[in-house]
Design an enzyme around this catalytic site. Structure first.
Site, PDB file in Angstrom:
ATOM      1  N   SER A  53      -2.430   8.667  -4.178  1.00 36.62           N
ATOM      2  CA  SER A  53      -2.536   8.605  -2.714  1.00 36.62           C
ATOM      3  C   SER A  53      -1.417   7.842  -2.018  1.00 36.62           C
ATOM      4  O   SER A  53      -1.306   7.895  -0.788  1.00 36.62           O
ATOM      5  CB  SER A  53      -3.887   7.999  -2.321  1.00 36.62           C
ATOM      6  N   VAL A  54      -0.574   7.136  -2.766  1.00 34.84           N
ATOM      7  CA  VAL A  54       0.613   6.521  -2.149  1.00 34.84           C
ATOM      8  C   VAL A  54       1.437   7.603  -1.460  1.00 34.84           C
ATOM      9  O   VAL A  54       2.075   7.375  -0.426  1.00 34.84           O
ATOM     10  CB  VAL A  54       1.451   5.767  -3.210  1.00 34.84           C
TER      11      VAL A  54
END
Length: 580
Positions: A304-305
């Site tokens: 999710s970065v």
């Protein structure tokens, strides 16, 4: 008649043998004296080595210092040197014993069995002060010396950064075919900065104690020991790194404390993108080739970065964002019994890391322009190597990080037409691979308002006398960056990750620094995950950009968040201590 023929053939055979023998002797003594046989043995060196005993004080290879000019990776260790011929002469053992605290009887016994110089330091129970060393040398005892010997730090926190050296005549000749003067025993760099700066670090001359012996090891020219020193005022050079030794040791200790088996961190100066600390686990072991990989320079699945890229694309492309997203649905829009997020707007979706919001947003973006995702990944520096590269003397593309690998976004362009592939890409899965170095630099880019810079780990190369041979300038990364407006919006979103009551970074609210960042959990397909947290702090005046990743873990809890927390807390403490 037959006898005469036999004599002729015998004579011819003996003549041919003599020619072969003469050719062999010429090859040994005249032709290939410095590169004999398949292993390129230097016969002159070996011949000299048989009749000399020597103590290497400094092999003349260049070294590394941190941003404050403190040694990194090596140090000068005080040593006591005793040459074997002392056992055959009378010398004041008692005086030396009084200075060192080592008994005269023990010194005598050690010398009895010695066939080469004894070099004694802390490992042998002798720790000398500078004053003691001066006193020993003032005694002027033949064969007794107190010296500072160049040594590698075995437990150095920056070992992965500095790298490994070793002897390899084949590699030496392949890299430097024109440098015939180099000994086959010359150390060459195999990893890290030792490899990157190898040609600059090659020795000009050695510093050593030299003593000539006969075949039985007895003095050949009396008991005088010759001191050979490097008198060149310019070499060896030092590479001044951007590392802060205090911070590097602190960061390594924290990562080690959490027992990270694979992973590490990258800490950058948020203003300059200079590396302050870098830690990769497992720890570097010369005998374990698997540990030689610096995972901070190796592309990893970011999870999710990567949603930061989708957010940037949505903001800058002017995509009309919905007021609400049903975060009870999974990434493909199907009902998810495990989700309790409910209905969220775009901002809270980012803070809580709702997959559905970003997969549907990515789908809209890619329908408008199939190149959108890689375009904005590039604007944030995630589609190219981030390390400093440029012209340095005769190098057209000198790289400070030669082991940095290229990232990737798409493996097959056809995936852009498949919703499920787009969805997986949007949340940093599928074929997305990003180095932790690039993730940290992305956060620094956002913190600076969108200005992309190459990451530096070397500030300059310094001559022995302290003057500058070459200074590495700050350099922007190629290609467009995000607009200041987009950077401002991303700063707001990254801060919400921490300030939102349900944000994935809410635990950082208790830190002395205000933190902005993004968490990530990436599935590897092997029943393990990568746990990430990347961000910057203080939020209102960014000084540090930090990316932490724990790779291939089965743990439910994230050590990455804990390491990020402890590093930020310790940096705050160090700053407060320095201002007192």
């Amino acid at each position: 008649m037959i006898m005469k023929k036999r004599m002729k053939w015998t004579g011819a055979f003996i003549f041919i043998c003599m020619l072969v023998l003469i050719a062999r002797l010429a090859d040994i003594q005249l032709i290939n004296t410095e590169s004999f046989g398949g292993e390129n043995v230097n016969l002159i060196e070996e011949s000299v080595g048989q009749r000399t005993q020597e103590v290497m004080i400094d092999d003349g290879r260049g070294r590394f210092v941190d941003r404050n000019l403190l040694p990194v990776g090596n140090f000068q260790e005080p040593k006591l040197v005793l040459f074997p011929f002392l056992k055959n002469i009378e010398w004041p053992k008692e005086k030396l014993a009084q200075i060192t605290g080592y008994s005269a009887f023990a010194l005598k016994n050690m010398l009895e069995d010695a066939d080469k110089p004894l070099i004694m330091g802390s490992a042998e129970g002798i720790t000398l002060t500078e004053s003691q060393m001066d006193t020993i040398n003032d005694l002027e005892i033949p064969g007794v010396f107190a010296i500072y010997q160049q040594a590698k730090k075995k437990d150095e926190a920056a070992n992965h950064i500095i790298g490994i050296t070793g002897e390899s005549p084949d590699v030496l000749r392949e890299r430097y075919p024109d440098k015939k003067e180099l000994s086959s025993k010359t150390q060459v760099g195999f990893t890290g900065l030792e490899k990157a700066f190898d040609e600059f670090l090659l020795p000009d001359a050695e510093t050593k104690l030299l003593y000539h012996v006969d075949g039985d090891g007895n003095p050949l020219f009396g008991i005088n020991v010759k001191y050979i020193a490097n008198a060149n005022p310019f070499y060896p050079v030092s590479v001044k790194t951007t590392i802060d030794s205090r911070i590097q040791k602190m960061a390594d200790a924290i990562v080690t404390r959490y027992g990270i088996k694979k992973g590490g961190l990258v800490l950058l100066d948020a203003e300059t993108s200079e590396v302050l600390a870098m830690v990769s686990k497992p720890a570097l072991e010369r005998s374990d080739s698997g540990s030689h990989i610096n995972h901070m320079l190796t592309p990893q699945i970011p999870g999710s970065v990567f949603k930061t890229v989708i957010a940037a694309a949505a903001i800058e492309s002017g995509l009309k964002l919905k007021n609400s997203y049903n975060c009870q649905l999974d990434m493909y829009g199907e009902h998810d019994d495990d989700s309790d997020m409910g209905i969220l707007n775009f901002e809270r979706s980012f803070a809580r890391s709702c997959n559905y919001t970003f997969t549907t947003t990515a789908d809209e973006l890619i329908k408008k322009d199939k190149k959108t995702i890689e375009e904005f990944a590039g604007k944030l520096g995630l589609t190219e190597k981030n390390g400093w590269s440029g012209n340095v003397f005769h190098y057209n593309q000198f790289r400070q990080f030669p082991e940095e690998k290229s990232p990737s976004i798409w493996d097959d362009p056809r995936d852009k037409g498949a919703f499920r592939a787009v969805a997986q890409t949007a949340i940093g899965q599928k074929n997305v691979r990003v180095t932790p170095l690039a993730a940290a630099n992305m956060m620094a880019t956002i913190a600076r308002g969108g200005e992309k810079k190459q990451v530096k780990i070397a500030d300059s190369i310094l001559y022995k006398n302290g003057t500058t041979m070459f200074a590495f300038p700050d350099q922007d990364m190629e290609g467009d960056g995000i607009s200041p407006y987009t950077a401002s919006k991303l700063q707001h979103l990254l801060r919400l990750v921490v300030t939102d009551k349900d944000g994935t970074g809410r635990r950082f609210q208790s830190l002395p620094f205000e933190v902005s960042g993004k968490s990530g959990t990436a599935e590897t397909g092997h029943d393990t995950v990568h746990k990430w947290f990347a961000g910057y702090f203080p939020s209102n005046n960014p000084k540090y950009a930090l990316a932490v990743v724990e790779l291939d873990t089965q743990s439910e809890t994230s050590s990455a968040n804990s390491i990020f927390y402890d590093v930020a807390a310790e940096l705050s403490r160090l700053e407060n201590a320095s201002t007192r």
